[in-house]
Every structure is written in structure tokens, then in C-alpha cells.
Enzyme design. Sequence first.
Site, PDB file in Angstrom:
ATOM      1  N   GLU A 292       0.814  -1.217   0.000  1.00 37.55           N
ATOM      2  CA  GLU A 292       0.000   0.000   0.000  1.00 37.55           C
ATOM      3  C   GLU A 292       0.848   1.267   0.000  1.00 37.55           C
ATOM      4  OE1 GLU A 292      -2.864  -0.442   3.187  1.00 37.55           O
ATOM      5  OE2 GLU A 292      -4.130  -1.701   1.931  1.00 37.55           O
TER       6      GLU A 292
ATOM      7  N   GLU B  97      -5.450  -8.279  -1.322  1.00 39.47           N
ATOM      8  CA  GLU B  97      -6.086  -8.108  -0.018  1.00 39.47           C
ATOM      9  C   GLU B  97      -7.528  -7.733  -0.243  1.00 39.47           C
ATOM     10  OE1 GLU B  97      -4.612  -5.508   3.142  1.00 39.47           O
ATOM     11  OE2 GLU B  97      -2.582  -6.134   2.639  1.00 39.47           O
TER      12      GLU B  97
HETATM   13  P1  P53 Z   1      -6.912  -3.110   9.574  1.00 42.28           P
HETATM   14  C1  P53 Z   1      -6.028   1.817   4.561  1.00 42.28           C
HETATM   15  C2  P53 Z   1      -7.193   1.456   3.936  1.00 42.28           C
HETATM   16  C3  P53 Z   1      -7.467   0.119   3.744  1.00 42.28           C
HETATM   17  C4  P53 Z   1      -6.578  -0.865   4.178  1.00 42.28           C
HETATM   18  O1  P53 Z   1      -6.751  -3.058   7.989  1.00 42.28           O
HETATM   19  C5  P53 Z   1      -5.411  -0.505   4.806  1.00 42.28           C
HETATM   20  C6  P53 Z   1      -5.118   0.853   4.967  1.00 42.28           C
HETATM   21  C7  P53 Z   1      -3.877   1.293   5.606  1.00 42.28           C
HETATM   22  O2  P53 Z   1      -3.988   1.279   6.964  1.00 42.28           O
HETATM   23  O3  P53 Z   1      -4.477  -1.430   5.249  1.00 42.28           O
HETATM   24  C8  P53 Z   1      -4.488  -2.796   4.885  1.00 42.28           C
HETATM   25  O4  P53 Z   1      -6.008  -4.184  10.061  1.00 42.28           O
HETATM   26  C9  P53 Z   1      -3.132  -3.394   5.267  1.00 42.28           C
HETATM   27  C10 P53 Z   1      -3.188  -4.563   6.214  1.00 42.28           C
HETATM   28  C11 P53 Z   1      -4.333  -4.385   7.176  1.00 42.28           C
HETATM   29  C12 P53 Z   1      -5.619  -4.388   6.374  1.00 42.28           C
HETATM   30  O5  P53 Z   1      -5.622  -3.371   5.394  1.00 42.28           O
HETATM   31  O6  P53 Z   1      -6.505  -1.768  10.046  1.00 42.28           O
HETATM   32  O7  P53 Z   1      -2.356  -3.720   4.144  1.00 42.28           O
HETATM   33  O8  P53 Z   1      -1.940  -4.700   6.837  1.00 42.28           O
HETATM   34  O9  P53 Z   1      -4.379  -5.334   8.195  1.00 42.28           O
HETATM   35  C13 P53 Z   1      -6.842  -4.217   7.219  1.00 42.28           C
HETATM   36  O10 P53 Z   1      -8.335  -3.409   9.819  1.00 42.28           O
END
Ligand code: P53
Length: 479
Positions: free
Chosen positions: A176, A377
Site C-alpha cells: 500500500e 487483499e
Molecule cells: P486493519 C487503509 C485502507 C485500507 C486498508 O486493515 C489498509 C489501509 C492502511 O492502513 O491497510 C491494509 O487491520 C493493510 C493490512 C491491514 C488491512 O488493510 O486496520 O495492508 O496490513 O491489516 C486491514 O483493519
Amino acid sequence: MSGFKKDFLWGSAIAANQVEGAWNVDGKGPSTADMFTSGSQKNPRIFTKSIENNKYYPSHDGVDFYHHYKEDIKMASELGLKAFRFSINWTRIFPTGIEDSPNELGLKFYDSVLDELNRFNIEPIVTISHFEMPYGLVDKLNGWSSRKTIDYFMNYCQIIFKRYQHKVKYWLTFNEINNSTTVSGPLISLGLTKDYRGTVFDYSCDIQTRLQALHHQLLASAKAVKLAHDKYPQFKMGNMVAFIPYYPYTSAPEDILAANNQMNILDWYVSDVQVRGLYPYFAKKYWSDNDVKIDILPGDEDILKQGTVDFYSLSYYMSMCAGLQKKVAKSAGNFIDGMKNPYLKSSEWGWQLDPDGLRYSLNQIYARYQIPIMVVENGLGAVDKLEANEKIHDDYRIDYLRSHIKAMRDSIDDGVDLIGYTNWSFIDLVSASTGEMSKRYGLIYIDKQDDGTGSFKRLRKDSYYWYKKIIDNNGSDLE
Ligand code: P53
């Protein structure tokens, strides 16, 4: 209806700092990710400059993947996974980032993980840096604000490319990478924290500093791609963007322009550099409107041009709206926000649920670049209930995955060249934004709670069995 290709990479994803634990075991050094306390939606995580005694740091034990990887990868094989996305913890290989030679025990750990995957014919997809870097490089250089960090990163890439050249084909450079186009994103992405102690909510980074540091990271990404292409032609190199489509809040032309502008900055600014090898046409105006002067040295432009990726990878969780209205409620999304869309529902954490937005995004990306795409993801963070009989009935997660897999199938029928999907996440893990365990994403439940208690016992959720069926029928029947 053509549907998913025969060799579609059905996978699942994790990241080192959110699962491994063993933060100071076998020579591993402290990383930026090890400096975040636990937290919640209301009580934000605190970034501390050193480890404080009365605080809990969830990355320190994670879900103990470091000692459970065999059991976990066995469950991955029983699930029928074709691909497995994980990241290498830079600080296992170079504990402070500046050593002359790597830490052999760290290298051995990933050898074991890769051998295990190979045993079950699971294709690894390796993220080189997922929201962490050696804390030593923060101390010494204030992270990516320094150009020298590029050289230390390249030392790391040289070592892992050489070591794993026969075991890994697919690589992603920075997780990201566009996170740093927002004011608070750099806290987890760029290591610009030398003098900072405080919450993830209070952190903000000025635009000059973060875009310059992001320039260094984009150069590092391009150099890694170029090194791979020069020395290891069998590698396939990808970028990784947190892709969020912005819709105009109304059909007012100003709103169309506002949405377009948001996507330019958040989604296309980094993507154009990594795919086309140069900053987009709008960058100059963006910089001058914000009094930003990027220090672009002779040679930088060549590096960016020579280091373009082979495929595009993205995370997809939500869409947002943009426009000129002042009174519209905001929608949450970690470090990224936007206007709430009246047509969409949200998760318990306020993330707007929008499978059509994934189809839209994939079409937008493919229209612009025409290179293969992977969704690396996508998933639902939710509170799961463990039943007395140790079952977890996560129908809401199945519904989420079903609707997004359908959107991918539709986009393939639209003509998009989609080659893989690794849902977030394989096993429950520490939330990146809140530090919670209770915001669970996994297909597999892990007995680990927000306060750090738990046995690390693994239990398959209903979504695990559902996803197994989908992989078996190659996404042709999503019921
Ligand atoms: P958590 C922003 C928007 C969407 C996903 O997030 C994001 C971000 C940056 O913070 O992060 C990704 O755990 C990231 C993972 C993370 C996952 O989204 O905050 O690549 O490491 O765990 C979910 O709910």
C-alpha cells in the site's frame, strides 16, 4: 461467460508484523511495527520511541506464526490454496538495517516457510516490505526521508532475491505504497517518526516531507524491480496499492471533478510511476499548488523508467464519495477518509461495503494499464463468536467474500486480465490500524485476545470450508 482461468491463483494473505510474534527471537531487531501499542477504534494505538514497560505491544507475540507456520501451512494445503501471500520481516534479515552481512537465522526461517509451501505446491507471493522497517533506520536516518535508506533497502533486496531465487517467483515491493499520500499514512509506511511519540490519530506529516520520502520509496521500488529483471528474469514483480475508488457525491460537475481529483492523488499518482515509469501529467500542478519541490536528481527519472512492474496488485476494501458539499457525514477507512455514500452499508468499523466498487476499480486499472492484475487483499474485519462446540459461524464474512469474488468474475467477463486473489486474511491477526485482535479477518480463528491472553489454538471458521469449495470449483459456483 468465461470466468476464472484454469490456473487462477486462489490464495490467502498475511503480513509478518501482524502474525509472526517472536519479535526479538533468533537475532531479529526491533522494527517500526514493534513500537505500536495495542488500541481500539476509540482508544488509538500509541507509537512509542522505545518499549515502555506498562504497555502491551501486540506485534511482539502476534499470533505466534513464527512457531506455528507448519501447522498453518498444513491448513493452507487442506484448504486447497494455490497461492499464499506473506511478507518478509526486514529486521529478521538486517536487525538494524545497516549491518554488512545478514542474519542467517532470519534467512533460515523464511527458507523453512518457503520449503513448507513448496511441499504442498503453494505458490508464494512475497511482500518485501509490509508496513515495517528497521527501527535502526529511523534512529539513524529518520526512515525514508533519507535517500540513503534506498541503499540499505537494496542490500536487503539483494540478499533475499539471491537466497530465495529458486523458491519465489512473485514479489510485491511495498505494501500500500500510496498510504503516504495522506497526512497520517507515513506513520506506518515511511518511518518518519524520529521525534514522535503519540497516537496514530494525532500524527500528521507535512506534504513536502512525505512526498519527498515517497519519492525515495518509489525509487527503491523501481531499483528492486530493475535488479530483479536484470539478474532474475524468472521473477514477476508487482506494485501494491490500497485502491479506493471515489464516486462523485452528486451529478454536479464540480463533484465529478472532485472525485476525479481524489483518485488522481490517492490511486493514480503512485500507480502511474510504478506502471508507466513516470509521474502523471497532473503531478507538476499538484506539487506547485501545494508548494512542494521534489528533489529529483539526475538519473532518478531513468531509474523510474527502467523499474516498471510486470503486474498490478491492489488491496480493496471500500469505496468513498467526494464532492463539494460541506454537511455530508464522513466515512472511515484507516488513514484514508471520504464522504459517506447513502447507498452503501458499512462494516462494524465503518468501512463501506461495495463489491461493485471492486468491479469498477478493476476495470479502471485495466483500462489504464493493460497489464495483469492481482487482488492481494480483500476481506471483512468483524467480531466473531466462538460457539461452545468450537465452531465459528461467520456467514457475514462468507457473504462479503462471495459478493467480491462475484465482482471479480464479472470483471473478468468484462475483459480484465485478473490472475490471482489472496483474501485478507488467512488466519486472524493483529489489526494494522487499531492493534486489536477482535477485529478479525481470518478464515481461521486464533485464540488470542485484545489484552494478549490466549492459547494460540487454531480453529477453522465456516468461511474456511466455504472458500475451499469455491477453490475446488474454480469460482464457477459461489453458493
Ligand atoms: P486493519 C487503509 C485502507 C485500507 C486498508 O486493515 C489498509 C489501509 C492502511 O492502513 O491497510 C491494509 O487491520 C493493510 C493490512 C491491514 C488491512 O488493510 O486496520 O495492508 O496490513 O491489516 C486491514 O483493519
